[in-house]
Each structure stands twice: as C-alpha cells, then as structure tokens.
Motif scaffolding. Structure first.
Motif, PDB file in Angstrom:
ATOM      1  N   ASN A  81      81.271  34.508   1.653  1.00 55.49           N
ATOM      2  CA  ASN A  81      80.506  33.749   0.665  1.00 55.49           C
ATOM      3  C   ASN A  81      80.442  32.267   1.012  1.00 55.49           C
ATOM      4  O   ASN A  81      79.371  31.656   1.038  1.00 55.49           O
ATOM      5  CB  ASN A  81      81.116  33.937  -0.728  1.00 55.49           C
ATOM      6  CG  ASN A  81      80.939  35.351  -1.252  1.00 55.49           C
ATOM      7  OD1 ASN A  81      80.013  36.049  -0.876  1.00 55.49           O
ATOM      8  ND2 ASN A  81      81.837  35.774  -2.112  1.00 55.49           N
ATOM      9  N   GLY A  82      81.625  31.679   1.288  1.00 52.40           N
ATOM     10  CA  GLY A  82      81.653  30.280   1.673  1.00 52.40           C
ATOM     11  C   GLY A  82      80.923  30.039   2.982  1.00 52.40           C
ATOM     12  O   GLY A  82      80.256  29.010   3.154  1.00 52.40           O
ATOM     13  N   GLY A  83      81.026  30.991   3.904  1.00 53.20           N
ATOM     14  CA  GLY A  83      80.335  30.864   5.183  1.00 53.20           C
ATOM     15  C   GLY A  83      78.832  30.845   5.030  1.00 53.20           C
ATOM     16  O   GLY A  83      78.127  30.074   5.688  1.00 53.20           O
ATOM     17  N   LEU A  84      78.313  31.677   4.135  1.00 49.36           N
ATOM     18  CA  LEU A  84      76.872  31.728   3.930  1.00 49.36           C
ATOM     19  C   LEU A  84      76.359  30.445   3.273  1.00 49.36           C
ATOM     20  O   LEU A  84      75.282  29.944   3.609  1.00 49.36           O
ATOM     21  CB  LEU A  84      76.515  32.943   3.070  1.00 49.36           C
ATOM     22  CG  LEU A  84      75.024  33.320   2.987  1.00 49.36           C
ATOM     23  CD1 LEU A  84      74.420  33.475   4.375  1.00 49.36           C
ATOM     24  CD2 LEU A  84      74.841  34.610   2.194  1.00 49.36           C
ATOM     25  N   LEU A  85      77.135  29.916   2.338  1.00 44.72           N
ATOM     26  CA  LEU A  85      76.766  28.634   1.728  1.00 44.72           C
ATOM     27  C   LEU A  85      76.710  27.530   2.788  1.00 44.72           C
ATOM     28  O   LEU A  85      75.785  26.706   2.800  1.00 44.72           O
ATOM     29  CB  LEU A  85      77.754  28.263   0.625  1.00 44.72           C
ATOM     30  CG  LEU A  85      77.758  29.148  -0.630  1.00 44.72           C
ATOM     31  CD1 LEU A  85      78.866  28.696  -1.573  1.00 44.72           C
ATOM     32  CD2 LEU A  85      76.418  29.084  -1.341  1.00 44.72           C
ATOM     33  N   TYR A  86      77.705  27.525   3.674  1.00 42.58           N
ATOM     34  CA  TYR A  86      77.721  26.529   4.746  1.00 42.58           C
ATOM     35  C   TYR A  86      76.504  26.699   5.654  1.00 42.58           C
ATOM     36  O   TYR A  86      75.889  25.700   6.063  1.00 42.58           O
ATOM     37  CB  TYR A  86      79.003  26.651   5.564  1.00 42.58           C
ATOM     38  CG  TYR A  86      79.067  25.676   6.719  1.00 42.58           C
ATOM     39  CD1 TYR A  86      79.597  24.406   6.539  1.00 42.58           C
ATOM     40  CD2 TYR A  86      78.589  26.027   7.982  1.00 42.58           C
ATOM     41  CE1 TYR A  86      79.652  23.501   7.600  1.00 42.58           C
ATOM     42  CE2 TYR A  86      78.623  25.141   9.037  1.00 42.58           C
ATOM     43  CZ  TYR A  86      79.158  23.876   8.847  1.00 42.58           C
ATOM     44  OH  TYR A  86      79.189  22.984   9.896  1.00 42.58           O
ATOM     45  N   CYS A  87      76.166  27.943   5.980  1.00 40.88           N
ATOM     46  CA  CYS A  87      75.015  28.202   6.858  1.00 40.88           C
ATOM     47  C   CYS A  87      73.734  27.606   6.288  1.00 40.88           C
ATOM     48  O   CYS A  87      72.950  26.967   7.006  1.00 40.88           O
ATOM     49  CB  CYS A  87      74.848  29.708   7.062  1.00 40.88           C
ATOM     50  SG  CYS A  87      76.078  30.477   8.148  1.00 40.88           S
ATOM     51  N   MET A  88      73.504  27.818   4.983  1.00 43.26           N
ATOM     52  CA  MET A  88      72.272  27.315   4.390  1.00 43.26           C
ATOM     53  C   MET A  88      72.286  25.794   4.286  1.00 43.26           C
ATOM     54  O   MET A  88      71.241  25.140   4.409  1.00 43.26           O
ATOM     55  CB  MET A  88      72.053  27.956   3.018  1.00 43.26           C
ATOM     56  CG  MET A  88      71.969  29.484   3.056  1.00 43.26           C
ATOM     57  SD  MET A  88      70.967  30.148   4.428  1.00 43.26           S
ATOM     58  CE  MET A  88      69.334  29.564   3.989  1.00 43.26           C
ATOM     59  N   GLU A  89      73.467  25.210   4.072  1.00 45.70           N
ATOM     60  CA  GLU A  89      73.572  23.751   4.091  1.00 45.70           C
ATOM     61  C   GLU A  89      73.298  23.222   5.502  1.00 45.70           C
ATOM     62  O   GLU A  89      72.682  22.155   5.668  1.00 45.70           O
ATOM     63  CB  GLU A  89      74.964  23.321   3.630  1.00 45.70           C
ATOM     64  CG  GLU A  89      75.223  23.568   2.150  1.00 45.70           C
ATOM     65  CD  GLU A  89      76.655  23.276   1.741  1.00 45.70           C
ATOM     66  OE1 GLU A  89      77.488  23.025   2.650  1.00 45.70           O
ATOM     67  OE2 GLU A  89      76.945  23.310   0.527  1.00 45.70           O
ATOM     68  N   TYR A  90      73.702  23.965   6.511  1.00 46.26           N
ATOM     69  CA  TYR A  90      73.449  23.571   7.905  1.00 46.26           C
ATOM     70  C   TYR A  90      71.960  23.644   8.219  1.00 46.26           C
ATOM     71  O   TYR A  90      71.416  22.765   8.900  1.00 46.26           O
ATOM     72  CB  TYR A  90      74.242  24.484   8.844  1.00 46.26           C
ATOM     73  CG  TYR A  90      74.199  24.055  10.295  1.00 46.26           C
ATOM     74  CD1 TYR A  90      75.057  23.068  10.764  1.00 46.26           C
ATOM     75  CD2 TYR A  90      73.308  24.641  11.186  1.00 46.26           C
ATOM     76  CE1 TYR A  90      75.026  22.666  12.095  1.00 46.26           C
ATOM     77  CE2 TYR A  90      73.262  24.256  12.514  1.00 46.26           C
ATOM     78  CZ  TYR A  90      74.117  23.263  12.964  1.00 46.26           C
ATOM     79  OH  TYR A  90      74.081  22.867  14.278  1.00 46.26           O
ATOM     80  N   SER A 125      71.972  24.253  -4.278  1.00 43.67           N
ATOM     81  CA  SER A 125      70.692  23.564  -4.100  1.00 43.67           C
ATOM     82  C   SER A 125      70.090  23.653  -2.699  1.00 43.67           C
ATOM     83  O   SER A 125      68.934  23.265  -2.504  1.00 43.67           O
ATOM     84  CB  SER A 125      70.852  22.077  -4.464  1.00 43.67           C
ATOM     85  OG  SER A 125      71.814  21.450  -3.628  1.00 43.67           O
ATOM     86  N   SER A 126      70.808  24.151  -1.710  1.00 42.46           N
ATOM     87  CA  SER A 126      70.317  24.105  -0.330  1.00 42.46           C
ATOM     88  C   SER A 126      69.016  24.888  -0.150  1.00 42.46           C
ATOM     89  O   SER A 126      68.043  24.386   0.420  1.00 42.46           O
ATOM     90  CB  SER A 126      71.388  24.635   0.633  1.00 42.46           C
ATOM     91  OG  SER A 126      72.491  23.767   0.681  1.00 42.46           O
ATOM     92  N   VAL A 127      69.000  26.127  -0.612  1.00 40.11           N
ATOM     93  CA  VAL A 127      67.799  26.952  -0.455  1.00 40.11           C
ATOM     94  C   VAL A 127      66.628  26.360  -1.239  1.00 40.11           C
ATOM     95  O   VAL A 127      65.494  26.322  -0.768  1.00 40.11           O
ATOM     96  CB  VAL A 127      68.073  28.404  -0.899  1.00 40.11           C
ATOM     97  CG1 VAL A 127      66.791  29.221  -0.904  1.00 40.11           C
ATOM     98  CG2 VAL A 127      69.104  29.052   0.018  1.00 40.11           C
ATOM     99  N   LYS A 128      66.905  25.873  -2.434  1.00 39.32           N
ATOM    100  CA  LYS A 128      65.867  25.225  -3.234  1.00 39.32           C
ATOM    101  C   LYS A 128      65.284  24.032  -2.493  1.00 39.32           C
ATOM    102  O   LYS A 128      64.062  23.832  -2.480  1.00 39.32           O
ATOM    103  CB  LYS A 128      66.461  24.776  -4.574  1.00 39.32           C
ATOM    104  CG  LYS A 128      65.533  23.954  -5.435  1.00 39.32           C
ATOM    105  CD  LYS A 128      66.246  23.474  -6.680  1.00 39.32           C
ATOM    106  CE  LYS A 128      65.376  22.544  -7.509  1.00 39.32           C
ATOM    107  NZ  LYS A 128      66.075  22.055  -8.720  1.00 39.32           N
ATOM    108  N   ASN A 129      66.127  23.238  -1.837  1.00 35.45           N
ATOM    109  CA  ASN A 129      65.655  22.081  -1.092  1.00 35.45           C
ATOM    110  C   ASN A 129      64.842  22.493   0.134  1.00 35.45           C
ATOM    111  O   ASN A 129      63.883  21.808   0.508  1.00 35.45           O
ATOM    112  CB  ASN A 129      66.847  21.214  -0.663  1.00 35.45           C
ATOM    113  CG  ASN A 129      67.556  20.578  -1.848  1.00 35.45           C
ATOM    114  OD1 ASN A 129      66.982  20.441  -2.926  1.00 35.45           O
ATOM    115  ND2 ASN A 129      68.812  20.205  -1.662  1.00 35.45           N
TER     116      ASN A 129
END
Length: 313
Positions: A81-90, A125-129
């Motif tokens: 879960n944390g890894g996927l959040l990091y991926c989208m922020e990247y 917010s990453s995907v929204k952005n």
C-alpha cells in the motif's frame, strides 16, 4: 506553426479507468480497446498501474518503464500500500516523462488503466493532480469507476460501495460514470432483493435499511446506516451503468454514456461500423439474458432504432 501563434492544441479524448482491486479494470481496458478498434476509432492503452505486470492488451505507454512497485518495495522497504502511494507520487514528480510519451500519440483515443488502491481516489492527491495536469495538456477525460456487481447482493456492501463511489466522484473532479461490472456473473452470488433498476438508479435506500435491520448484527448500527443513506441521497449523484464486456449492447451503452460525459462526437465511419456490428449480432444468444431481470435494462434501448439512439446523444 508554433504554439506562440495562439493556435489551440488539438483536443484528446479518453477514459481513466479506476475502481477497487478485482473490479475488472484491466479486462475492461482490453475489451474496450478491441471494441473501439472494431468501430474504427484509433485507440491506445496507457498502463498507469506500476503493479500491473501481466498486460493482456497492447500497451503504448507503460508506467512501469518509469517506476515499478516491486522496485519501490525492495529498495525503500515499503509494503504494497505504501509502495503504491510512493509510486504515484513519483509519477506526479516526473510528469515530464509522461508528457513526452503522450506527445508520440497525438491523434488517438486514450484508455488509462489505473491502480486499484481506493485511497488514491478518495483522499490522496497524487492521482488527482496527474488527472488535472492531463486536462492542462488538453485531454478531455471521463472517469470510469468500476464496481463489482456482486456487491448488489449484500445491502451493507452496497451502501459501502455507494459511499466509496460518492467520495471518489467528489475527489477526482472529472466527468464521472459509475459502472457495475461482471453483470454476467451476478447470478452466482445470490438473488437480488430488488430489480436491477433499483440498484443502477440508486432509488429509495430506506428499503435497504429495512433489510439491514432484519440482521441482528447490523441492527445495532441502524442509526449509522440511516445517516450514511441520507448523505448519499442528499447529494443525489451516484447511479450506475451495468456492464458485461462480452455483450455488445452493454459495451455500446457504456461507451455512449462515457462519450456524452466528455463531449466526444464520433463520425459517420464509426456509426456505420456500429450499425454493421449490431446487425451481425441480431439473433445472438448473449450471456446477459438472465432470470434476475438484467435484460430489462436493454429493453429500454432495443425499442428504438439505432438512428434514434444516436439522436439521443
């Protein structure tokens, strides 16, 4: 001419396909790609899921070329879960990579196969952005939110799905179409308490609350469920389109809803191909016919000619 002359860049249309894990996003992208190709629409799929390793469709842009979930989990010692959040922020921090990839496909219709983690569309917010930046690049997108239809067989799960869908609609801020996927399998999960229209149109939820009150476990949460139902009905935004990717009529209904949402207008070639496709389908035994009243959804459109349905758009 250069962009300095004031010429507006060409509009690019597409769908961002979102939804919980297992809701059928990748299968939808594969089926919609094949369907649109048969219609004569030039379509490409963009894999936005860094955890999507096996792609059943031809992929023009693959985010795993930039970052993968396995690499992030291994190098940063993060969970899935944390890894996927990091991926989208990247990805958000490296949008220039995505922009360069998109420039190679200017005259296409886009299908974005997105990750399935719910947090990405409810409050992170990453995907929204990323979607907002695509809009600045002159993309006109519709959010296609897939939900497994088996949730209709459980009142508590269905109310939960309604809350998730509403939260996603408000957070993503795109033209939005909610889809009940895997309708051909709904019989396997039990009988529906009401007809299909009740669930697709999200009618009076007090009837569902009565069903929940009959369960001793949910009876003590009656007041909470009542307030959740009030929130959903006060917004009055959530409705669903049923989908079976193996049924041409079902795919057409979803496609028309999506095209209407983002303003895409197809030409004569697509209309002729659509007419030919439906003519070939006459007499076919679609799996969508079932004793649960699923067929009723299509009776409403089958009474019109194809030309009349086109005029409705």
């Amino acid at each position: 001419m250069s962009s300095q002359t004031g010429i507006t860049p060409t509009l690019r249309f597409g769908q961002v396909v979102i939804g919980p894990p297992g809701s059928g996003k990748t299968t939808y992208c594969q089926g919609m790609q094949e369907f649109l190709t048969r219609l004569g629409r030039k379509v490409i799929v963009v894999n936005m899921d860094p955890a999507n390793e096996r792609l059943p469709y031809s992929c023009a842009v693959d985010i795993s070329e930039l970052v993968t979930l396995d690499d992030v989990m291994e190098n940063l010692k993060l969970g899935p879960n944390g890894g996927l959040l990091y991926c989208m922020e990247y990805v958000e921090a490296n949008l220039d990579w995505l922009e360069n990839k998109m420039k190679q496909h200017s005259d296409c219709y886009f299908l974005f196969d997105c990750p399935g983690q719910v947090e990405l569309y409810s409050h992170q917010s990453s995907v929204k952005n990323i979607f907002s930046q695509l809009a600045k690049w002159n993309f006109r997108l519709t959010s296609v939110h897939l939900v497994d239809s088996h949730y209709c067989t459980d009142p508590a799960k269905f109310i939960s799905v309604l809350c998730t869908s509403l939260s996603t609609m408000l957070h993503v801020e795109l033209p939005h179409v909610n889809v009940l996927s895997k309708m051909d399998l709904i019989e396997q999960y039990g009988k529906l308490a009401f007809n299909l229209d009740y669930y697709t149109e999200v009618m009076d939820l007090t009837y569902l609350l009565d069903h929940l009150a009959a369960d001793p476990f949910f009876k003590k949460f009656h007041h909470l469920n009542e307030k959740l139902a009030e929130v959903i009905q006060d917004y009055s935004l959530v409705s669903f389109v049923p989908l079976n990717v193996q049924d041409k009529e079902s795919m057409i209904q979803v496609l028309r809803t999506v095209d209407k949402a983002n303003g895409y207008c197809f030409g004569d070639l697509e209309e002729r191909n659509l007419q030919a496709m439906m003519s070939a389908a006459v007499g076919a035994d679609f799996q969508f016919d079932s004793t649960l009243g699923v067929q009723e959804r299509y009776v409403e459109t089958s009474g019109k000619t194809l030309e009349e349905e086109m005029m409705d758009l």
